[in-house]
Motif scaffolding. Structure first.
Motif, PDB file in Angstrom:
ATOM      1  N   SER A   1      -5.997  -6.262 -11.667  1.00 52.97           N
ATOM      2  CA  SER A   1      -7.431  -6.241 -10.716  1.00 52.97           C
ATOM      3  C   SER A   1      -7.122  -6.355  -9.459  1.00 52.97           C
ATOM      4  N   LEU A   2      -6.122  -7.387  -9.073  1.00 53.56           N
ATOM      5  CA  LEU A   2      -6.121  -7.530  -7.624  1.00 53.56           C
ATOM      6  C   LEU A   2      -5.374  -6.187  -7.002  1.00 53.56           C
ATOM      7  N   GLU A   3      -4.413  -5.610  -7.880  1.00 56.09           N
ATOM      8  CA  GLU A   3      -4.004  -4.248  -7.190  1.00 56.09           C
ATOM      9  C   GLU A   3      -4.956  -3.007  -7.155  1.00 56.09           C
ATOM     10  N   ARG A   4      -5.989  -2.912  -8.126  1.00 53.23           N
ATOM     11  CA  ARG A   4      -7.092  -2.036  -7.995  1.00 53.23           C
ATOM     12  C   ARG A   4      -7.998  -2.354  -6.941  1.00 53.23           C
ATOM     13  N   LYS A   5      -8.322  -3.552  -6.441  1.00 52.81           N
ATOM     14  CA  LYS A   5      -9.222  -4.063  -5.351  1.00 52.81           C
ATOM     15  C   LYS A   5      -8.502  -3.666  -4.231  1.00 52.81           C
ATOM     16  N   PHE A   6      -7.018  -3.943  -4.015  1.00 53.17           N
ATOM     17  CA  PHE A   6      -6.405  -3.960  -2.786  1.00 53.17           C
ATOM     18  C   PHE A   6      -6.222  -2.476  -2.564  1.00 53.17           C
ATOM     19  N   ASP A   7      -6.008  -1.471  -3.629  1.00 56.63           N
ATOM     20  CA  ASP A   7      -6.057  -0.145  -3.343  1.00 56.63           C
ATOM     21  C   ASP A   7      -7.478   0.353  -2.896  1.00 56.63           C
ATOM     22  N   GLU A   8      -8.501  -0.140  -3.157  1.00 56.67           N
ATOM     23  CA  GLU A   8      -9.813   0.388  -2.771  1.00 56.67           C
ATOM     24  C   GLU A   8      -9.991  -0.183  -1.302  1.00 56.67           C
ATOM     25  N   LEU A   9      -9.411  -1.431  -0.890  1.00 58.52           N
ATOM     26  CA  LEU A   9      -9.588  -1.797   0.297  1.00 58.52           C
ATOM     27  C   LEU A   9      -8.584  -1.109   1.401  1.00 58.52           C
ATOM     28  N   PHE A  10      -7.333  -0.718   1.019  1.00 58.17           N
ATOM     29  CA  PHE A  10      -6.625  -0.180   2.127  1.00 58.17           C
ATOM     30  C   PHE A  10      -6.239   1.317   1.806  1.00 58.17           C
ATOM     31  N   ILE A  11      -6.254   1.585   0.779  1.00 53.66           N
ATOM     32  CA  ILE A  11      -5.977   3.036   0.595  1.00 53.66           C
ATOM     33  C   ILE A  11      -6.988   3.994   0.990  1.00 53.66           C
ATOM     34  N   SER A  12      -8.368   3.657   0.317  1.00 52.52           N
ATOM     35  CA  SER A  12      -9.652   4.361   0.272  1.00 52.52           C
ATOM     36  C   SER A  12      -9.811   4.778   2.043  1.00 52.52           C
ATOM     37  N   THR A  13     -10.170   5.607   2.377  1.00 49.42           N
ATOM     38  CA  THR A  13     -10.293   6.126   3.892  1.00 49.42           C
ATOM     39  C   THR A  13     -11.881   5.543   3.987  1.00 49.42           C
ATOM     40  N   GLU A  14     -12.603   5.566   3.148  1.00 45.67           N
ATOM     41  CA  GLU A  14     -13.940   5.270   3.186  1.00 45.67           C
ATOM     42  C   GLU A  14     -14.426   3.657   3.409  1.00 45.67           C
TER      43      GLU A  14
ATOM     44  N   ILE B   1     -11.133 -11.166  -2.065  1.00 43.82           N
ATOM     45  CA  ILE B   1     -10.828 -10.310  -3.269  1.00 43.82           C
ATOM     46  C   ILE B   1     -10.125 -11.483  -4.227  1.00 43.82           C
ATOM     47  N   TYR B   2      -9.199 -12.108  -3.813  1.00 48.26           N
ATOM     48  CA  TYR B   2      -8.545 -12.920  -4.588  1.00 48.26           C
ATOM     49  C   TYR B   2      -9.509 -14.000  -5.264  1.00 48.26           C
ATOM     50  N   VAL B   3     -10.342 -14.530  -4.683  1.00 49.42           N
ATOM     51  CA  VAL B   3     -11.236 -15.399  -5.213  1.00 49.42           C
ATOM     52  C   VAL B   3     -12.186 -14.878  -6.547  1.00 49.42           C
ATOM     53  N   ARG B   4     -12.790 -13.483  -5.880  1.00 51.65           N
ATOM     54  CA  ARG B   4     -13.753 -12.785  -6.922  1.00 51.65           C
ATOM     55  C   ARG B   4     -12.949 -12.420  -8.013  1.00 51.65           C
ATOM     56  N   VAL B   5     -11.441 -11.859  -7.941  1.00 47.86           N
ATOM     57  CA  VAL B   5     -10.866 -11.829  -9.225  1.00 47.86           C
ATOM     58  C   VAL B   5     -10.658 -13.059  -9.942  1.00 47.86           C
TER      59      VAL B   5
ATOM     60  N   PRO C   1       1.027  -1.239   0.162  1.00 44.73           N
ATOM     61  CA  PRO C   1      -0.001   0.103  -0.044  1.00 44.73           C
ATOM     62  C   PRO C   1       0.817   1.282   0.036  1.00 44.73           C
ATOM     63  N   ASN C   2       0.360   2.467  -0.729  1.00 43.09           N
ATOM     64  CA  ASN C   2       1.169   3.538  -0.746  1.00 43.09           C
ATOM     65  C   ASN C   2       2.568   3.369  -1.155  1.00 43.09           C
ATOM     66  N   GLU C   3       2.799   2.346  -2.311  1.00 44.60           N
ATOM     67  CA  GLU C   3       4.223   2.140  -2.762  1.00 44.60           C
ATOM     68  C   GLU C   3       4.984   3.141  -3.156  1.00 44.60           C
ATOM     69  N   THR C   4       4.390   4.270  -3.587  1.00 45.65           N
ATOM     70  CA  THR C   4       5.100   5.457  -4.108  1.00 45.65           C
ATOM     71  C   THR C   4       5.622   6.291  -3.106  1.00 45.65           C
ATOM     72  N   GLU C   5       4.933   5.997  -1.676  1.00 43.94           N
ATOM     73  CA  GLU C   5       5.609   6.512  -0.457  1.00 43.94           C
ATOM     74  C   GLU C   5       6.574   5.964   0.110  1.00 43.94           C
TER      75      GLU C   5
ATOM     76  N   ILE D   1      -8.858  -8.948   7.705  1.00 42.44           N
ATOM     77  CA  ILE D   1      -8.061  -8.488   6.621  1.00 42.44           C
ATOM     78  C   ILE D   1      -7.757  -9.786   5.943  1.00 42.44           C
ATOM     79  N   PHE D   2      -7.303 -10.967   6.509  1.00 43.87           N
ATOM     80  CA  PHE D   2      -6.906 -12.033   5.592  1.00 43.87           C
ATOM     81  C   PHE D   2      -8.309 -12.555   4.885  1.00 43.87           C
ATOM     82  N   GLU D   3      -9.371 -12.345   5.512  1.00 42.53           N
ATOM     83  CA  GLU D   3     -10.821 -12.826   4.996  1.00 42.53           C
ATOM     84  C   GLU D   3     -10.880 -11.809   3.853  1.00 42.53           C
ATOM     85  N   SER D   4     -10.736 -10.570   3.862  1.00 48.80           N
ATOM     86  CA  SER D   4     -11.036  -9.801   2.789  1.00 48.80           C
ATOM     87  C   SER D   4     -10.120 -10.050   1.543  1.00 48.80           C
ATOM     88  N   VAL D   5      -8.983 -10.255   2.060  1.00 45.67           N
ATOM     89  CA  VAL D   5      -7.741 -10.546   0.732  1.00 45.67           C
ATOM     90  C   VAL D   5      -8.411 -11.902   0.058  1.00 45.67           C
TER      91      VAL D   5
END
Length: 152
Positions: free
Chosen positions: A136-149, A115-119, A23-27, A108-112
């Motif tokens: 697709s996995l990266e996009r979903k993980f961004d939604e899960l871990f980076i989005s504050t909502e 996401i893997y199964v859905r993708v 998450p936040n790899e650029t940082e 968190i493990f269950e969410s991951v």
């Protein structure tokens, strides 16, 4: 405050990394990203060890506390049916070891895993197209871990 992992690794049954997500790899500094890659590789030794069968956490029998190294607590989960290994690292100073925290790590493990199964089961992503799967996995993980909502 939500617990955010420093990395998430998905490794297939042949020990080939599918994705090492930071998450936040650029940082993060390049050295940190490389450290997470090394920690993911080290975790493979633990999955092959007979010790993995008895080091499970009481509340989550599939979830294992694998090791602590370089200020990172690494947890792992093996999905025996598919051989998928999920490895997630958390900053040690962010953990206090409480039951609520273990419950959150399990979520968190269950969410991951979900996401893997859905993708993986997405009919729009062909089985041989690893790039689409990873994106697709990266996009979903961004939604899960980076989005504050998003709440776990």
């Amino acid at each position: 405050m939500s617990l955010i992992p420093c990395f998430v690794s998905l490794i297939d049954e042949l020990d080939k990394p599918i994705l090492i997500y930071v998450p936040n790899e650029t940082e993060n500094e390049l050295n940190d990203v490389l450290k997470y890659n090394v920690l993911s590789n080290i975790s493979l030794d633990y999955f092959e060890s007979p010790l993995i069968t008895w080091t499970s956490l009481d509340s989550k029998p599939l979830l294992k506390s694998i090791f602590q190294l370089e200020g990172v607590s690494v947890f792992g989960m093996l999905i025996k049916q598919t051989g998928l290994k999920i490895v997630i690292g958390f900053e040690q100073n962010a953990l206090n070891g409480g039951d609520d925290e273990l419950k959150q790590i399990g979520q968190i493990f269950e969410s991951v895993r979900k996401i893997y199964v859905r993708v993986k089961c997405n009919p729009l992503v062909t089985n041989g197209d690893e790039i689409s799967t990873v994106e697709s996995l990266e996009r979903k993980f961004d939604e899960l871990f980076i989005s504050t909502e998003v709440e776990l």
